[in-house]
Enzyme design. Structure first.
Site, PDB file in Angstrom:
ATOM      1  N   ILE A   1      52.850 -29.174 -13.636  1.00  0.00           N
ATOM      2  CA  ILE A   1      53.062 -29.976 -14.849  1.00  0.00           C
ATOM      3  C   ILE A   1      53.716 -29.126 -15.932  1.00  0.00           C
ATOM      4  CG2 ILE A   1      51.896 -31.246 -16.717  1.00  0.00           C
ATOM      5  CD1 ILE A   1      49.845 -32.183 -14.700  1.00  0.00           C
TER       6      ILE A   1
ATOM      7  N   GLY B   1      51.947 -24.101 -14.028  1.00  0.00           N
ATOM      8  CA  GLY B   1      51.890 -24.788 -12.741  1.00  0.00           C
ATOM      9  C   GLY B   1      52.930 -25.891 -12.709  1.00  0.00           C
TER      10      GLY B   1
ATOM     11  N   HIS C   1      79.437 -33.089   6.647  1.00  0.00           N
ATOM     12  CA  HIS C   1      80.164 -32.165   5.781  1.00  0.00           C
ATOM     13  C   HIS C   1      80.992 -32.951   4.759  1.00  0.00           C
ATOM     14  CE1 HIS C   1      82.412 -28.684   4.437  1.00  0.00           C
ATOM     15  NE2 HIS C   1      83.502 -29.427   4.515  1.00  0.00           N
TER      16      HIS C   1
ATOM     17  N   ASP D   1      42.998 -37.641  -5.013  1.00  0.00           N
ATOM     18  CA  ASP D   1      42.632 -36.537  -5.918  1.00  0.00           C
ATOM     19  C   ASP D   1      41.122 -36.359  -6.063  1.00  0.00           C
ATOM     20  OD1 ASP D   1      45.340 -36.285  -6.377  1.00  0.00           O
ATOM     21  OD2 ASP D   1      45.204 -36.456  -8.566  1.00  0.00           O
TER      22      ASP D   1
ATOM     23  N   GLY E   1      34.696 -50.076 -11.681  1.00  0.00           N
ATOM     24  CA  GLY E   1      33.815 -50.334 -10.537  1.00  0.00           C
ATOM     25  C   GLY E   1      32.751 -49.252 -10.456  1.00  0.00           C
TER      26      GLY E   1
ATOM     27  N   GLY F   1      49.503 -22.814 -18.906  1.00  0.00           N
ATOM     28  CA  GLY F   1      49.561 -23.071 -17.458  1.00  0.00           C
ATOM     29  C   GLY F   1      50.998 -23.266 -17.001  1.00  0.00           C
TER      30      GLY F   1
ATOM     31  N   ALA G   1      50.484 -37.408  -4.684  1.00  0.00           N
ATOM     32  CA  ALA G   1      50.478 -38.853  -4.449  1.00  0.00           C
ATOM     33  C   ALA G   1      50.651 -39.171  -2.965  1.00  0.00           C
ATOM     34  CB  ALA G   1      51.586 -39.499  -5.270  1.00  0.00           C
TER      35      ALA G   1
HETATM   36  P1  FAD Z   1      45.027 -41.747  -9.357  1.00  0.00           P
HETATM   37  O1  FAD Z   1      46.470 -41.940  -9.296  1.00  0.00           O
HETATM   38  O2  FAD Z   1      44.469 -40.876 -10.430  1.00  0.00           O
HETATM   39  O3  FAD Z   1      44.403 -43.218  -9.502  1.00  0.00           O
HETATM   40  C1  FAD Z   1      43.043 -43.432  -9.683  1.00  0.00           C
HETATM   41  C2  FAD Z   1      42.847 -44.792 -10.323  1.00  0.00           C
HETATM   42  O4  FAD Z   1      41.472 -45.108 -10.299  1.00  0.00           O
HETATM   43  C3  FAD Z   1      43.265 -44.858 -11.795  1.00  0.00           C
HETATM   44  O5  FAD Z   1      44.019 -46.007 -12.024  1.00  0.00           O
HETATM   45  C4  FAD Z   1      41.944 -44.913 -12.552  1.00  0.00           C
HETATM   46  O6  FAD Z   1      42.028 -45.654 -13.765  1.00  0.00           O
HETATM   47  C5  FAD Z   1      41.096 -45.664 -11.550  1.00  0.00           C
HETATM   48  N1  FAD Z   1      39.648 -45.456 -11.712  1.00  0.00           N
HETATM   49  C6  FAD Z   1      38.972 -44.303 -11.857  1.00  0.00           C
HETATM   50  N2  FAD Z   1      37.634 -44.538 -11.883  1.00  0.00           N
HETATM   51  C7  FAD Z   1      37.495 -45.874 -11.756  1.00  0.00           C
HETATM   52  C8  FAD Z   1      36.369 -46.751 -11.682  1.00  0.00           C
HETATM   53  N3  FAD Z   1      35.126 -46.268 -11.715  1.00  0.00           N
HETATM   54  N4  FAD Z   1      36.605 -48.072 -11.568  1.00  0.00           N
HETATM   55  C9  FAD Z   1      37.867 -48.579 -11.512  1.00  0.00           C
HETATM   56  N5  FAD Z   1      38.964 -47.798 -11.545  1.00  0.00           N
HETATM   57  C10 FAD Z   1      38.777 -46.470 -11.655  1.00  0.00           C
HETATM   58  N6  FAD Z   1      52.163 -36.074  -7.261  1.00  0.00           N
HETATM   59  C11 FAD Z   1      53.217 -36.127  -6.442  1.00  0.00           C
HETATM   60  O7  FAD Z   1      53.040 -36.225  -5.228  1.00  0.00           O
HETATM   61  N7  FAD Z   1      54.507 -36.068  -6.925  1.00  0.00           N
HETATM   62  C12 FAD Z   1      54.761 -35.956  -8.245  1.00  0.00           C
HETATM   63  O8  FAD Z   1      55.925 -35.911  -8.645  1.00  0.00           O
HETATM   64  C13 FAD Z   1      53.668 -35.887  -9.136  1.00  0.00           C
HETATM   65  N8  FAD Z   1      53.879 -35.776 -10.446  1.00  0.00           N
HETATM   66  C14 FAD Z   1      52.821 -35.746 -11.302  1.00  0.00           C
HETATM   67  C15 FAD Z   1      53.062 -35.578 -12.660  1.00  0.00           C
HETATM   68  C16 FAD Z   1      52.016 -35.518 -13.549  1.00  0.00           C
HETATM   69  C17 FAD Z   1      52.287 -35.351 -15.014  1.00  0.00           C
HETATM   70  C18 FAD Z   1      50.674 -35.645 -13.063  1.00  0.00           C
HETATM   71  C19 FAD Z   1      49.512 -35.622 -14.004  1.00  0.00           C
HETATM   72  C20 FAD Z   1      50.417 -35.793 -11.715  1.00  0.00           C
HETATM   73  C21 FAD Z   1      51.497 -35.832 -10.821  1.00  0.00           C
HETATM   74  N9  FAD Z   1      51.290 -35.945  -9.445  1.00  0.00           N
HETATM   75  C22 FAD Z   1      52.350 -35.959  -8.601  1.00  0.00           C
HETATM   76  C23 FAD Z   1      49.939 -36.057  -8.872  1.00  0.00           C
HETATM   77  C24 FAD Z   1      49.619 -37.523  -8.563  1.00  0.00           C
HETATM   78  O9  FAD Z   1      49.749 -38.284  -9.751  1.00  0.00           O
HETATM   79  C25 FAD Z   1      48.222 -37.647  -8.010  1.00  0.00           C
HETATM   80  O10 FAD Z   1      48.052 -36.781  -6.912  1.00  0.00           O
HETATM   81  C26 FAD Z   1      47.969 -39.069  -7.554  1.00  0.00           C
HETATM   82  O11 FAD Z   1      48.101 -39.973  -8.620  1.00  0.00           O
HETATM   83  C27 FAD Z   1      46.562 -39.201  -6.949  1.00  0.00           C
HETATM   84  O12 FAD Z   1      46.383 -40.521  -6.532  1.00  0.00           O
HETATM   85  P2  FAD Z   1      44.926 -41.161  -6.478  1.00  0.00           P
HETATM   86  O13 FAD Z   1      45.110 -42.539  -5.970  1.00  0.00           O
HETATM   87  O14 FAD Z   1      44.001 -40.252  -5.781  1.00  0.00           O
HETATM   88  O15 FAD Z   1      44.406 -41.214  -8.002  1.00  0.00           O
HETATM   89  P1  NAI Z   2      48.436 -26.522 -11.436  1.00  0.00           P
HETATM   90  O1  NAI Z   2      47.245 -26.199 -10.626  1.00  0.00           O
HETATM   91  O2  NAI Z   2      49.713 -26.819 -10.775  1.00  0.00           O
HETATM   92  O3  NAI Z   2      48.732 -25.326 -12.432  1.00  0.00           O
HETATM   93  C1  NAI Z   2      47.793 -24.878 -13.362  1.00  0.00           C
HETATM   94  C2  NAI Z   2      48.212 -23.504 -13.850  1.00  0.00           C
HETATM   95  O4  NAI Z   2      47.421 -23.172 -14.969  1.00  0.00           O
HETATM   96  C3  NAI Z   2      47.994 -22.422 -12.798  1.00  0.00           C
HETATM   97  O5  NAI Z   2      49.146 -21.633 -12.697  1.00  0.00           O
HETATM   98  C4  NAI Z   2      46.794 -21.655 -13.334  1.00  0.00           C
HETATM   99  O6  NAI Z   2      46.820 -20.295 -12.987  1.00  0.00           O
HETATM  100  C5  NAI Z   2      46.968 -21.844 -14.825  1.00  0.00           C
HETATM  101  N1  NAI Z   2      45.734 -21.729 -15.601  1.00  0.00           N
HETATM  102  C6  NAI Z   2      44.523 -22.256 -15.293  1.00  0.00           C
HETATM  103  N2  NAI Z   2      43.643 -21.984 -16.278  1.00  0.00           N
HETATM  104  C7  NAI Z   2      44.317 -21.291 -17.230  1.00  0.00           C
HETATM  105  C8  NAI Z   2      43.970 -20.751 -18.496  1.00  0.00           C
HETATM  106  N3  NAI Z   2      42.743 -20.880 -19.003  1.00  0.00           N
HETATM  107  N4  NAI Z   2      44.920 -20.100 -19.199  1.00  0.00           N
HETATM  108  C9  NAI Z   2      46.187 -19.977 -18.721  1.00  0.00           C
HETATM  109  N5  NAI Z   2      46.576 -20.466 -17.523  1.00  0.00           N
HETATM  110  C10 NAI Z   2      45.661 -21.130 -16.794  1.00  0.00           C
HETATM  111  O7  NAI Z   2      47.948 -27.704 -12.402  1.00  0.00           O
HETATM  112  P2  NAI Z   2      48.770 -28.716 -13.313  1.00  0.00           P
HETATM  113  O8  NAI Z   2      50.103 -28.199 -13.658  1.00  0.00           O
HETATM  114  O9  NAI Z   2      47.809 -29.078 -14.397  1.00  0.00           O
HETATM  115  O10 NAI Z   2      48.958 -29.937 -12.365  1.00  0.00           O
HETATM  116  C11 NAI Z   2      47.844 -30.529 -11.720  1.00  0.00           C
HETATM  117  C12 NAI Z   2      48.212 -31.052 -10.389  1.00  0.00           C
HETATM  118  O11 NAI Z   2      48.954 -32.236 -10.519  1.00  0.00           O
HETATM  119  C13 NAI Z   2      49.111 -30.134  -9.569  1.00  0.00           C
HETATM  120  O12 NAI Z   2      48.391 -29.130  -8.923  1.00  0.00           O
HETATM  121  C14 NAI Z   2      49.681 -31.086  -8.595  1.00  0.00           C
HETATM  122  O13 NAI Z   2      48.768 -31.278  -7.565  1.00  0.00           O
HETATM  123  C15 NAI Z   2      49.813 -32.355  -9.415  1.00  0.00           C
HETATM  124  N6  NAI Z   2      51.207 -32.484  -9.851  1.00  0.00           N
HETATM  125  C16 NAI Z   2      52.180 -32.593  -8.911  1.00  0.00           C
HETATM  126  C17 NAI Z   2      53.499 -32.697  -9.276  1.00  0.00           C
HETATM  127  C18 NAI Z   2      54.522 -32.761  -8.230  1.00  0.00           C
HETATM  128  O14 NAI Z   2      54.173 -32.970  -7.071  1.00  0.00           O
HETATM  129  N7  NAI Z   2      55.802 -32.613  -8.549  1.00  0.00           N
HETATM  130  C19 NAI Z   2      53.908 -32.729 -10.681  1.00  0.00           C
HETATM  131  C20 NAI Z   2      52.808 -32.562 -11.591  1.00  0.00           C
HETATM  132  C21 NAI Z   2      51.517 -32.469 -11.175  1.00  0.00           C
END
Ligand code: FAD
Ligand code: NAI
Length: 476
Positions: free
Chosen positions: A195, A193, A455, A323, A123, A191, A331
């Site tokens: 992930i 963090g 408990h 995001d 879109g 990183g 999420a």
């Molecule tokens: P997204 O989920 O990124 O969805 C955006 C959608 O928009 C996608 O489907 C994309 O294809 C679509 N899109 C983009 N541009 C366009 C366009 N122009 N037209 C049509 N479609 C488009 N968060 C948690 O709370 N708990 C977790 O355990 C967790 N684990 C994670 C693990 C990993 C490995 C990662 C990478 C992230 C994790 N997160 C977690 C973060 C979470 O996935 C995001 O915060 C969440 O998905 C954000 O939701 P959103 O709807 O903003 O975007």
């Molecule tokens: P993050 O922000 O959690 O961690 C990134 C880490 O990389 C930080 O500690 C930062 O200091 C480090 N870093 C940045 N640049 C660097 C460099 N050049 N060299 C070395 N270290 C560096 O980001 P991450 O892990 O990529 O996850 C992205 C986001 O996705 C999270 O912040 C979170 O919002 C979401 N997420 C949430 C999960 C959950 O809720 N369980 C699980 C996975 C992702």
């Protein structure tokens, strides 16, 4: 071509977008949702990052790898002998893919149930039109839509290291990290963090030797220091190598794998040689391809859509959630914003309380928190009382054989209002919900301490930590 008219067009079907679309449809609007994610057959795969390459698949692999770890290392202490234990990685990944597909299908079903019209394609803004905006859909569906309200929920993508783009073979984003074909002998992560720790845990449990290189000198700087220290101790004991305060330099790939040049905390030049490298250094908002400039939609210097506290963007009737805007990339935060925006479109008072958004890191032990950390309270000069209770003294945790960690309460020194709750330990992801409810109702630590908890349950550790604020734990 005639354009199709909608009250609300949502771009993106991740947790922010699909939930906004459903809530708007519940409120009586004609709603379209546009998403471009494709499954391996080229079909629609709604659910965004969360469903396809984020929350859901990572938790599926965390669960599978934890079972493997238990069978390998912990069954024996329960008197269970396992002979000939093996790993069928293809099946494990296949199960994860099935879980993802169930979620994709679930969202398509929910769209039908709620009469949301789904368009599979990208879109983008074309122009302001007819008291709304014209949106072009390009992809499987080629359409021109016009919507009175536009909700942008396009999410985020992994940030690459400069000069080291993701090839998803050797240098992996979260996408490649969730589908490595064979357990790497040596795995590097940049990183430490969320992930980094979750993916590092998965592959370590399956047998990889994992090294994490973190740029900052502190481990999990956003987490309460006491909790982060406890978690760090547990991860190092499990065999995760974590190097803090590094400066990553050149990353080179070859047939043998990946070589990472870096300076350690003392400034000494080092090289890390690994079979695969996962780069998890944060995420960038997805706004390229949206053609925001066609309508003059304002982006900030990171490419995120500029919004106010109500998720209103810089143009009338344009909203953005999840995001792609400021705030934590979670999420459930995206979902809350999606619901609030749909309700605001309907003239209601949608509300998101940013002070009570829980965080969970699904490692073992799990880490979960809500509210302020002890270091934040100190920095703000707020007088507080702290109470902690270790899982070591909790009967259920002992029965589980999982006694690492603690629950920690922080409460206002005068009013006793709960200001933060921090947990490292078993099922922290579930336990934190009680703290979120308590804080949402502005409860005091005494309120939790006076509530009857079943408990034996891990939640008794929450009650005991609340009692500890008043220095009157019963079991420690
Ligand atoms: P997204 O989920 O990124 O969805 C955006 C959608 O928009 C996608 O489907 C994309 O294809 C679509 N899109 C983009 N541009 C366009 C366009 N122009 N037209 C049509 N479609 C488009 N968060 C948690 O709370 N708990 C977790 O355990 C967790 N684990 C994670 C693990 C990993 C490995 C990662 C990478 C992230 C994790 N997160 C977690 C973060 C979470 O996935 C995001 O915060 C969440 O998905 C954000 O939701 P959103 O709807 O903003 O975007
Ligand atoms: P993050 O922000 O959690 O961690 C990134 C880490 O990389 C930080 O500690 C930062 O200091 C480090 N870093 C940045 N640049 C660097 C460099 N050049 N060299 C070395 N270290 C560096 O980001 P991450 O892990 O990529 O996850 C992205 C986001 O996705 C999270 O912040 C979170 O919002 C979401 N997420 C949430 C999960 C959950 O809720 N369980 C699980 C996975 C992702």
């Amino acid at each position: 071509m005639m354009s199709k008219q909608f009250d609300v067009i949502v771009i993106g079907a991740g947790p922010g977008g699909y939930i906004a679309a459903i809530r708007a449809a519940q409120l009586g609007y004609q709603v379209a949702c546009v998403d471009e994610w494709k499954n391996d057959k080229g079909g629609p795969a709604p659910g965004g990052t969360c469903t396809n390459v984020g929350c859901i698949p990572s938790k599926a692999l965390l669960q599978s790898s934890e079972h493997f770890d238990h069978a390998s290392h912990h069954f024996a202490e329960h008197g269970i002998e396992v002979k000939g234990l093996g790993l069928d990685l293809a099946r494990m990944i296949g199960r994860k893919d099935t879980v993802v597909k169930q979620n994709n299908d679930g969202i398509l079903y929910l769209f039908k149930k709620n009469k949301v019209t789904f368009f599979h394609g990208r879109g983008s803004f074309v122009k302001a039109a007819d008291g709304g905006y014209e949106i072009k859909v390009a992809g499987t569906a080629e359409e021109t839509l016009v919507g009175k309200h536009i909700v942008v929920a396009t999410g985020s993508s992994a940030r690459a290291l400069p000069g080291a783009p993701f090839d998803e073979q050797n240098i992996l984003s979260n996408d490649g990290a969730l589908r490595i074909g064979a357990v790497p002998k040596k795995l590097g992560l940049i990183g430490s963090g969320v992930i980094g720790l979750e993916m590092g845990s998965v592959w370590r449990r399956l047998g990889a030797e994992v090294t994490v290189l973190e740029g900052l000198p502190t481990f999990l700087g956003a987490v309460d220091e006491q909790i982060a220290r406890e978690a760090h101790k547990a991860f190092v004991k499990q065999g995760l190598k974590i190097e803090l305060g590094v400066k990553v330099g050149d990353v080179k790939t070859s047939k043998k794998g990946v070589s990472v040049a870096y300076a350690n905390a003392k400034g000494e030049a080092q090289t890390l040689e690994v079979d695969k490298l996962i780069v998890s250094i944060g995420r960038v908002p997805n706004t390229t391809g949206l053609n925001a400039e066609a309508v003059g939609l304002k982006l900030d210097e990171r490419g995120a859509i500029v919004v106010d506290d109500d998720c209103k963007a810089s143009l009338p009737n344009v909203w953005a959630v999840g995001d792609v805007v400021r705030g934590p990339m979670l999420a459930h935060k995206a979902e809350e914003e999606g619901v609030a925006v749909a309700e605001r479109i309907a003239g209601q008072h949608g509300h998101v309380n940013f002070n009570t958004i829980p965080w969970v890191i699904y490692t073992s032990p799990e880490i979960a928190w809500v509210g302020q950390t002890e270091q934040q309270l100190k920095a703000s000069g707020r007088a507080y009382k702290a109470g902690t209770f270790p899982f070591l003294a909790n009967g259920r945790a002992r029965a589980l054989g999982d006694t690492t960690g603690m629950v920690k309460f922080l409460a206002d020194a005068t009013t006793d209002e709960i200001l933060g709750v921090h947990i490292v330990g078993p099922m922290a992801s579930e336990l934190i919900a009680e703290a979120v409810v308590a804080m949402e109702f502005r409860a005091s630590s005494e309120d939790i301490a006076r509530i009857c908890h079943a408990h034996p349950s891990l939640s008794e550790a929450t009650k005991e930590a609340a009692l500890a604020v008043d220095k009157r734990t019963l079991n420690f």
